[in-house]
Design a protein around this motif. Structure first.
Motif, PDB file in Angstrom:
ATOM      1  N   GLU A  82      42.168  31.618  41.799  1.00 63.39           N
ATOM      2  CA  GLU A  82      41.015  31.081  42.537  1.00 63.39           C
ATOM      3  C   GLU A  82      41.459  30.484  43.868  1.00 63.39           C
ATOM      4  O   GLU A  82      40.834  30.718  44.909  1.00 63.39           O
ATOM      5  CB  GLU A  82      40.304  30.016  41.696  1.00 63.39           C
ATOM      6  CG  GLU A  82      39.535  30.554  40.510  1.00 63.39           C
ATOM      7  CD  GLU A  82      38.143  31.041  40.891  1.00 63.39           C
ATOM      8  OE1 GLU A  82      37.896  31.227  42.093  1.00 63.39           O
ATOM      9  OE2 GLU A  82      37.328  31.241  39.976  1.00 63.39           O
ATOM     10  N   ARG A  83      42.543  29.723  43.844  1.00 71.43           N
ATOM     11  CA  ARG A  83      43.042  29.106  45.067  1.00 71.43           C
ATOM     12  C   ARG A  83      43.513  30.167  46.061  1.00 71.43           C
ATOM     13  O   ARG A  83      43.245  30.078  47.255  1.00 71.43           O
ATOM     14  CB  ARG A  83      44.180  28.148  44.720  1.00 71.43           C
ATOM     15  CG  ARG A  83      44.687  27.331  45.923  1.00 71.43           C
ATOM     16  CD  ARG A  83      45.804  26.398  45.512  1.00 71.43           C
ATOM     17  NE  ARG A  83      45.376  25.464  44.491  1.00 71.43           N
ATOM     18  CZ  ARG A  83      45.796  25.458  43.252  1.00 71.43           C
ATOM     19  NH1 ARG A  83      46.675  26.372  42.852  1.00 71.43           N
ATOM     20  NH2 ARG A  83      45.367  24.568  42.386  1.00 71.43           N
ATOM     21  N   HIS A  84      44.204  31.189  45.548  1.00 71.87           N
ATOM     22  CA  HIS A  84      44.718  32.242  46.415  1.00 71.87           C
ATOM     23  C   HIS A  84      43.582  33.029  47.066  1.00 71.87           C
ATOM     24  O   HIS A  84      43.612  33.318  48.265  1.00 71.87           O
ATOM     25  CB  HIS A  84      45.613  33.187  45.612  1.00 71.87           C
ATOM     26  CG  HIS A  84      46.295  34.223  46.434  1.00 71.87           C
ATOM     27  ND1 HIS A  84      47.313  33.917  47.309  1.00 71.87           N
ATOM     28  CD2 HIS A  84      46.109  35.569  46.539  1.00 71.87           C
ATOM     29  CE1 HIS A  84      47.729  35.026  47.909  1.00 71.87           C
ATOM     30  NE2 HIS A  84      47.004  36.035  47.464  1.00 71.87           N
ATOM     31  N   ILE A  85      42.575  33.372  46.279  1.00 73.29           N
ATOM     32  CA  ILE A  85      41.430  34.110  46.818  1.00 73.29           C
ATOM     33  C   ILE A  85      40.679  33.270  47.841  1.00 73.29           C
ATOM     34  O   ILE A  85      40.258  33.770  48.893  1.00 73.29           O
ATOM     35  CB  ILE A  85      40.493  34.546  45.673  1.00 73.29           C
ATOM     36  CG1 ILE A  85      41.175  35.635  44.841  1.00 73.29           C
ATOM     37  CG2 ILE A  85      39.165  35.044  46.203  1.00 73.29           C
ATOM     38  CD1 ILE A  85      40.391  36.042  43.602  1.00 73.29           C
ATOM     39  N   HIS A  86      40.522  31.991  47.552  1.00 72.16           N
ATOM     40  CA  HIS A  86      39.803  31.097  48.468  1.00 72.16           C
ATOM     41  C   HIS A  86      40.519  30.974  49.807  1.00 72.16           C
ATOM     42  O   HIS A  86      39.878  30.866  50.858  1.00 72.16           O
ATOM     43  CB  HIS A  86      39.646  29.717  47.826  1.00 72.16           C
ATOM     44  CG  HIS A  86      38.934  28.728  48.696  1.00 72.16           C
ATOM     45  ND1 HIS A  86      37.574  28.766  48.908  1.00 72.16           N
ATOM     46  CD2 HIS A  86      39.408  27.674  49.425  1.00 72.16           C
ATOM     47  CE1 HIS A  86      37.231  27.792  49.735  1.00 72.16           C
ATOM     48  NE2 HIS A  86      38.320  27.105  50.051  1.00 72.16           N
ATOM     49  N   ASN A  87      41.854  30.997  49.780  1.00 70.92           N
ATOM     50  CA  ASN A  87      42.634  30.814  51.005  1.00 70.92           C
ATOM     51  C   ASN A  87      42.983  32.128  51.699  1.00 70.92           C
ATOM     52  O   ASN A  87      43.641  32.117  52.743  1.00 70.92           O
ATOM     53  CB  ASN A  87      43.937  30.063  50.691  1.00 70.92           C
ATOM     54  CG  ASN A  87      43.684  28.650  50.212  1.00 70.92           C
ATOM     55  OD1 ASN A  87      42.680  28.042  50.575  1.00 70.92           O
ATOM     56  ND2 ASN A  87      44.571  28.124  49.390  1.00 70.92           N
ATOM     57  N   THR A  88      42.556  33.253  51.142  1.00 68.48           N
ATOM     58  CA  THR A  88      42.904  34.553  51.712  1.00 68.48           C
ATOM     59  C   THR A  88      41.942  34.916  52.835  1.00 68.48           C
ATOM     60  O   THR A  88      40.737  34.667  52.750  1.00 68.48           O
ATOM     61  CB  THR A  88      42.857  35.642  50.616  1.00 68.48           C
ATOM     62  OG1 THR A  88      43.828  35.334  49.625  1.00 68.48           O
ATOM     63  CG2 THR A  88      43.168  37.012  51.202  1.00 68.48           C
ATOM     64  N   ASN A 197      33.644  39.961  44.763  1.00 72.24           N
ATOM     65  CA  ASN A 197      33.813  38.979  45.833  1.00 72.24           C
ATOM     66  C   ASN A 197      34.421  37.675  45.346  1.00 72.24           C
ATOM     67  O   ASN A 197      34.701  36.794  46.156  1.00 72.24           O
ATOM     68  CB  ASN A 197      32.457  38.690  46.501  1.00 72.24           C
ATOM     69  CG  ASN A 197      31.906  39.909  47.216  1.00 72.24           C
ATOM     70  OD1 ASN A 197      32.635  40.615  47.909  1.00 72.24           O
ATOM     71  ND2 ASN A 197      30.617  40.167  47.045  1.00 72.24           N
ATOM     72  N   ASP A 198      34.604  37.539  44.049  1.00 74.00           N
ATOM     73  CA  ASP A 198      35.253  36.349  43.508  1.00 74.00           C
ATOM     74  C   ASP A 198      36.055  36.759  42.281  1.00 74.00           C
ATOM     75  O   ASP A 198      36.053  37.927  41.869  1.00 74.00           O
ATOM     76  CB  ASP A 198      34.246  35.243  43.183  1.00 74.00           C
ATOM     77  CG  ASP A 198      33.155  35.712  42.232  1.00 74.00           C
ATOM     78  OD1 ASP A 198      33.427  36.593  41.383  1.00 74.00           O
ATOM     79  OD2 ASP A 198      32.027  35.209  42.316  1.00 74.00           O
TER      80      ASP A 198
END
Length: 247
Positions: A82-88, A197-198
């Motif tokens: 979740e953190r990686h996707i949010h910061n990508t 998308n998530d």
């Protein structure tokens, strides 16, 4: 600070004490006494704080680690992914690889659970070597693993998945009395933005693709398809499992 205080006292006080008289010596003695008391109290407290911090870090790491394979566990995967996707960045190519070891129950039934554990540990180490040390890779279920990888293109992501499938199929796990265990893995591949998308959507798309890989003969890769949502009725148990355990 304690050492510097005594070093300064030893070097400076003898130089200025003769001209300052006993008053400076008295003040110096009082400061030395208080500094010694503060040091004797502060040092144990600092050591206790460091010990508590180290223990907390060890417990946190243990809570995020799968005890058998040494990979991250399900909780760690969800948090890090979740953190990686949010910061990508929006234009970055992020792929989710969903792994499932083929006929794992049959391996446990035939060779025993100790052999099954060896297969899991072997796959974990092999997959880590293929995807790299910085990739988010975790064991998220009994014989299920997941990896979030960054690749330049869909072809590169497929090449990584194929390397896992082909390489793992060639490994023979030697057992006592001349027995050898051969295991294979099926992979579902989904891409961020294209297939979801998530993390929730990405997991469902990859799991639907993994299901197609299993029913199509196993030991293979299946990419996610735009119609993956339509497989909800075909995969009720698996999709409900993922949906129920998402944070």
């Amino acid at each position: 600070m304690h050492c510097l205080f005594y070093l300064g006292r030893a070097c400076i006080l003898p130089l200025i004490a003769p001209s300052s008289g006993s008053t400076l010596l008295g003040i110096s003695s009082i400061f030395t006494m208080y500094e010694g008391v503060l040091y004797s109290v502060g040092l144990p407290m600092a050591l206790i704080a460091l010990l508590r911090e180290e223990t907390h870090d060890q417990l946190l790491k243990a809570s995020h680690t799968d005890y058998l394979t040494g990979l991250g566990n399900r909780r760690w995967f969800f948090e890090e992914a979740e953190r990686h996707i949010h910061n990508t960045r929006a234009d970055a190519d992020i792929f989710l690889l969903a792994f499932d070891l083929d006929h794992f129950k049959a391996i446990n039934d035939r060779f025993g659970h100790a052999a099954g554990d060896e297969v899991l540990k072997l796959f974990a180490g092999f997959a880590r070597g293929i995807v790299g040390p910085d990739t988010i890779l975790a064991r998220i279920g009994g014989e299920e693993f997941a990896a979030l990888v960054s690749c330049k293109s869909d072809a590169d992501a497929s090449a990584v998945a194929q390397a896992v499938v082909s390489g793992f199929a060639e490994i023979v796990i030697d057992r006592s009395k001349g027995l050898g265990i051969k295991a294979t893995v099926s992979i579902g591949l989904a891409q961020l933005s294209r297939d979801g998308n998530d993390l929730a959507e990405l997991l469902l798309a990859a799991d639907a693709a993994l299901y197609r890989a299993k029913v199509s003969g196993r030991n293979r890769i299946e990419p996610a398809q735009p119609s993956a949502e339509g497989l909800g009725n075909v995969l009720p148990a698996r999709t409900r499992k993922y949906r129920a355990t998402l944070p």
